[in-house]
Design an enzyme around this catalytic site. Structure first.
Site, mmCIF file in Angstrom:
data_model
loop_
_atom_site.group_PDB
_atom_site.id
_atom_site.type_symbol
_atom_site.label_atom_id
_atom_site.label_comp_id
_atom_site.label_asym_id
_atom_site.label_seq_id
_atom_site.Cartn_x
_atom_site.Cartn_y
_atom_site.Cartn_z
ATOM 1 C CE LYS A 14 -2.103 -1.319 3.856
ATOM 2 N NZ LYS A 14 -1.548 -2.653 4.142
ATOM 3 N NE ARG A 88 -3.524 -2.644 9.672
ATOM 4 C CZ ARG A 88 -2.324 -2.115 9.398
ATOM 5 N NH1 ARG A 88 -2.029 -0.897 9.747
ATOM 6 N NH2 ARG A 88 -1.423 -2.822 8.794
ATOM 7 N NE ARG A 123 7.723 -3.154 4.608
ATOM 8 C CZ ARG A 123 6.465 -3.094 4.968
ATOM 9 N NH1 ARG A 123 5.633 -2.303 4.329
ATOM 10 N NH2 ARG A 123 6.017 -3.809 5.974
ATOM 11 N NE ARG A 157 7.254 -1.337 9.323
ATOM 12 C CZ ARG A 157 6.025 -1.187 8.842
ATOM 13 N NH1 ARG A 157 5.795 -0.329 7.877
ATOM 14 N NH2 ARG A 157 5.036 -1.868 9.345
ATOM 15 N NE ARG A 168 2.538 -5.858 11.059
ATOM 16 C CZ ARG A 168 2.901 -5.078 10.042
ATOM 17 N NH1 ARG A 168 3.820 -5.474 9.199
ATOM 18 N NH2 ARG A 168 2.348 -3.920 9.871
HETATM 19 P P1 AMP Z 1 1.558 -0.500 9.217
HETATM 20 O O1 AMP Z 1 2.732 0.376 9.043
HETATM 21 O O2 AMP Z 1 0.330 0.063 8.591
HETATM 22 O O3 AMP Z 1 1.795 -1.904 8.796
HETATM 23 O O4 AMP Z 1 1.252 -0.557 10.807
HETATM 24 C C1 AMP Z 1 2.230 -0.977 11.744
HETATM 25 C C2 AMP Z 1 1.560 -1.365 13.063
HETATM 26 O O5 AMP Z 1 0.841 -0.239 13.601
HETATM 27 C C3 AMP Z 1 0.502 -2.467 12.978
HETATM 28 O O6 AMP Z 1 1.056 -3.750 13.000
HETATM 29 C C4 AMP Z 1 -0.330 -2.172 14.213
HETATM 30 O O7 AMP Z 1 0.306 -2.609 15.393
HETATM 31 C C5 AMP Z 1 -0.357 -0.664 14.238
HETATM 32 N N1 AMP Z 1 -1.504 -0.120 13.463
HETATM 33 C C6 AMP Z 1 -1.471 0.513 12.259
HETATM 34 N N2 AMP Z 1 -2.709 0.873 11.857
HETATM 35 C C7 AMP Z 1 -3.544 0.458 12.850
HETATM 36 C C8 AMP Z 1 -4.950 0.521 13.039
HETATM 37 N N3 AMP Z 1 -5.772 1.101 12.151
HETATM 38 N N4 AMP Z 1 -5.468 -0.040 14.166
HETATM 39 C C9 AMP Z 1 -4.664 -0.620 15.091
HETATM 40 N N5 AMP Z 1 -3.346 -0.715 14.983
HETATM 41 C C10 AMP Z 1 -2.774 -0.185 13.875
#
Ligand code: AMP
Length: 210
Positions: A14, A88, A123, A157, A168
């Site tokens: 994304k 989410r 990544r 990361r 995840r």
């Molecule tokens: P991302 O960079 O979008 O993959 O997000 C990294 C981490 O942030 C996820 O694994 C969650 O722990 C947290 N996170 C991101 N977006 C959300 C959301 N909408 N609701 C809850 N946790 C989130």
């Protein structure tokens, strides 16, 4: 206000697809992951509470997320908004709709789990501005190891470690996937792109400009 949702498994591409758009500055990108990582880095109360969830691959509780994102949407001064990583959970989706935020479409980037795991290995991200890059030749930085946008040194990361990626993916199928049904029941158009196809980038750009 025209709001679009980017939806897909963690690591489905994304942020990368969005970052590769030539006119991305036209959009306000609200990336919840980036907001949370900034909070962790700055040592805020939110960051302190969110960190352990993020490191283990779990979602951060809705109570910490919903107001954060709704306020970011409502305070944006751009007309075109992109939600990257929200909603989410079904609870977040209902809260968004209850706040009268009705996105014009959901763009689903679809990838098999094994491809997600391989791409997570490839990544790197900018710790300063959050821009993702790849170690392969798909979307590498212009200078190896350095962010094109702000010149910071790129890092891997912690949650791209394989065990965390698998967790995840589990969380995605149990907690996030059902959000699609809620959004489509609310009348929001759902467009799915197979992100393994060579034409996926063009399809993505075309939908983003609709
Ligand atoms: P991302 O960079 O979008 O993959 O997000 C990294 C981490 O942030 C996820 O694994 C969650 O722990 C947290 N996170 C991101 N977006 C959300 C959301 N909408 N609701 C809850 N946790 C989130």
């Amino acid at each position: 206000m025209n709001v679009k949702i980017l939806f897909g498994k963690p690591g489905a591409g994304k942020g990368t697809r969005f970052g590769a758009l030539e006119d991305r500055d036209r959009f306000e990108q609200i990336s919840v992951g980036n907001l949370l990582r900034a909070a962790v880095k700055n040592g805020t109360e939110l960051g302190r509470q969110a960190k352990s969830f993020m490191d283990s691959g779990a979602l951060v509780p809705d109570s910490l997320i919903i107001n954060l994102v709704i306020e970011a949407i409502e305070s944006s001064d751009k007309n075109d908004l992109v939600l990257d990583g929200f909603p989410r959970t079904v609870g977040q989706a209902y809260a968004m709709l209850a706040a009268d935020i009705l996105p014009s479409m959901v763009l689903v980037l679809d990838l098999p789990d094994e491809v997600v795991i391989q791409r997570s290995r490839d990544r790197v991200v900018c710790p300063q501005c959050g821009q993702p890059y790849t170690l392969n030749d798909f979307h590498p930085p212009k200078v190896a190891g350095i962010c094109d946008d702000c010149g910071s040194e790129l890092i891997r990361r912690k949650d791209d470690e394989e065990a965390v990626v698998r967790e995840r993916l589990n969380v995605f199928s149990t907690e996030t996937f059902p959000v699609l049904q809620v959004l489509s029941d609310a009348g929001i158009a759902v467009h799915t792109i197979d992100n393994t196809q060579p034409d996926a980038g063009n399809q993505f750009a075309e939908l983003m400009h609709k």
